[in-house]
Enzyme design. Structure first.
Site, PDB file in Angstrom:
ATOM      1  N   SER A 144       0.845  -1.197   0.000  1.00 17.83           N
ATOM      2  CA  SER A 144       0.000   0.000   0.000  1.00 17.83           C
ATOM      3  C   SER A 144       0.873   1.236   0.000  1.00 17.83           C
ATOM      4  O   SER A 144       1.983   1.230   0.557  1.00 17.83           O
ATOM      5  CB  SER A 144      -0.906   0.026   1.232  1.00 17.83           C
ATOM      6  OG  SER A 144      -1.537   1.282   1.377  1.00 17.83           O
ATOM      7  N   TYR A 174      -1.559  -0.191  10.198  1.00 16.63           N
ATOM      8  CA  TYR A 174      -1.643  -0.568   8.788  1.00 16.63           C
ATOM      9  C   TYR A 174      -0.388  -0.139   8.028  1.00 16.63           C
ATOM     10  O   TYR A 174       0.203  -0.929   7.281  1.00 16.63           O
ATOM     11  CB  TYR A 174      -2.884   0.064   8.165  1.00 16.63           C
ATOM     12  CG  TYR A 174      -3.098  -0.300   6.716  1.00 16.63           C
ATOM     13  CD1 TYR A 174      -3.517  -1.583   6.356  1.00 16.63           C
ATOM     14  CD2 TYR A 174      -2.901   0.634   5.706  1.00 16.63           C
ATOM     15  CE1 TYR A 174      -3.726  -1.919   5.032  1.00 16.63           C
ATOM     16  CE2 TYR A 174      -3.111   0.302   4.380  1.00 16.63           C
ATOM     17  CZ  TYR A 174      -3.523  -0.970   4.037  1.00 16.63           C
ATOM     18  OH  TYR A 174      -3.716  -1.306   2.720  1.00 16.63           O
ATOM     19  N   ALA A 175       0.022   1.125   8.222  1.00 15.13           N
ATOM     20  CA  ALA A 175       1.204   1.632   7.530  1.00 15.13           C
ATOM     21  C   ALA A 175       2.437   0.817   7.887  1.00 15.13           C
ATOM     22  O   ALA A 175       3.264   0.503   7.032  1.00 15.13           O
ATOM     23  CB  ALA A 175       1.419   3.103   7.879  1.00 15.13           C
ATOM     24  N   SER A 182       2.526  -2.333   8.922  1.00 13.86           N
ATOM     25  CA  SER A 182       2.432  -3.682   8.336  1.00 13.86           C
ATOM     26  C   SER A 182       2.827  -3.660   6.868  1.00 13.86           C
ATOM     27  O   SER A 182       3.513  -4.570   6.379  1.00 13.86           O
ATOM     28  CB  SER A 182       1.021  -4.247   8.511  1.00 13.86           C
ATOM     29  OG  SER A 182       0.068  -3.581   7.700  1.00 13.86           O
ATOM     30  N   LYS A 183       2.427  -2.623   6.143  1.00 18.04           N
ATOM     31  CA  LYS A 183       2.730  -2.558   4.714  1.00 18.04           C
ATOM     32  C   LYS A 183       4.178  -2.138   4.461  1.00 18.04           C
ATOM     33  O   LYS A 183       4.789  -2.584   3.476  1.00 18.04           O
ATOM     34  CB  LYS A 183       1.753  -1.614   4.019  1.00 18.04           C
ATOM     35  CG  LYS A 183       0.320  -2.125   4.011  1.00 18.04           C
ATOM     36  CD  LYS A 183       0.201  -3.497   3.336  1.00 18.04           C
ATOM     37  CE  LYS A 183      -1.234  -3.939   3.159  1.00 18.04           C
ATOM     38  NZ  LYS A 183      -1.342  -5.241   2.440  1.00 18.04           N
TER      39      LYS A 183
END
Length: 248
Positions: free
Chosen positions: A138, A153-154, A156-157
């Site tokens: 992402s 989220y950031a 993990s990506k």
């Protein structure tokens, strides 16, 4: 359309959204797609709709289940050529409200799940002397969130991006390539809540130079390129399909 004739392509998260468009591209290119998704009913529905597909229930939050299903898939098919990791979750929790449980859940599914699928197929690709891996990351992993996902989220990506480069570097000598694609705001069931919030939707669209969200087929085309022989000398690339946000 990319050529997948005679190829078997595994797609996690292939039941809907970008994953479904990837599966469609594999089938249209003459390949056999295998959908690996926690939504077993959705996976079987997509497989029946598109044809030339298999479907297995896989829980990306369970390393044990991933390894069991991957072993079964590798045993069920005469050959497997490509793994595409498209499954994952979004975390929108602000940092000051981020709990240990939410952090762990997001990294377990998005990062550890990707690691586990890759590590489960890596020995097979080594023995076969080649294989292609494409990870769906992402733009959040490059800019620290702020579009859809936040800190968990950031992170993990960003981890997926680092993992992609590491696999590319170590796997190259075995003929294994590994690349990633970083979409931005894409119209999928996972992002429906954002699309329906006029204020947030306008804010996100305002960050995209092309001035619109992506159709799922658009990042899927970049993913399919990396998965195909058209990208035979591309390895370790973290490609952006973001409408011009990152510009690196």
């Amino acid at each position: 359309m990319f050529d997948f004739k005679g190829k078997t392509v595994l797609v996690t998260g292939g039941a809907q959204g970008i994953g479904k468009e990837i599966v469609k591209g594999v089938v249209n290119g003459g390949g056999h797609a295998v959908i690996l998704d926690i939504n077993e009913e959705g996976a079987r529905t997509t497989a029946a709709e598109l044809g030339n597909c298999g479907a297995y229930r896989m829980d990306l939050g369970s390393p044990e289940n991933i390894r069991e299903v991957m072993a079964r898939v590798l045993g069920d098919f005469e050959r497997v050529d490509v793994l595409i990791n498209c499954g994952g979750v979004i975390s929108k929790v602000p940092f000051q409200e981020l709990t240990d449980a939410e952090w762990e859940r997001t990294l377990r599914i998005n990062l550890t799940g990707t690691f586990t699928t890759c590590s489960a197929i890596y020995p097979y690709f080594m023995e076969k002397k080649g294989g292609r891996i494409v990870n769906v990351s992402s733009v959040a992993g490059k800019i620290g969130g702020g579009l859809l996902g936040t800190a968990a989220y950031a992170t993990s990506k960003a981890g997926v991006n680092g993992l992609t480069k590491a696999i590319a570097k170590e796997g190259g000598k075995y003929g294994i390539s590994c690349n990633a694609v970083c979409p931005s705001f894409t119209k999928t069931p996972m992002t429906r809540s954002l699309a329906e919030d006029a204020e947030k939707n306008a804010k996100v669209i305002g960050m995209i130079p092309l001035g619109r969200a992506a159709d799922p087929s658009e990042p899927a085309q970049m993913i399919l390129f990396f998965a195909s022989e058209a990208a035979s000398f591309v390895n370790g690339e973290i490609g952006d399909c973001d409408g011009g946000i990152v510009l690196d």
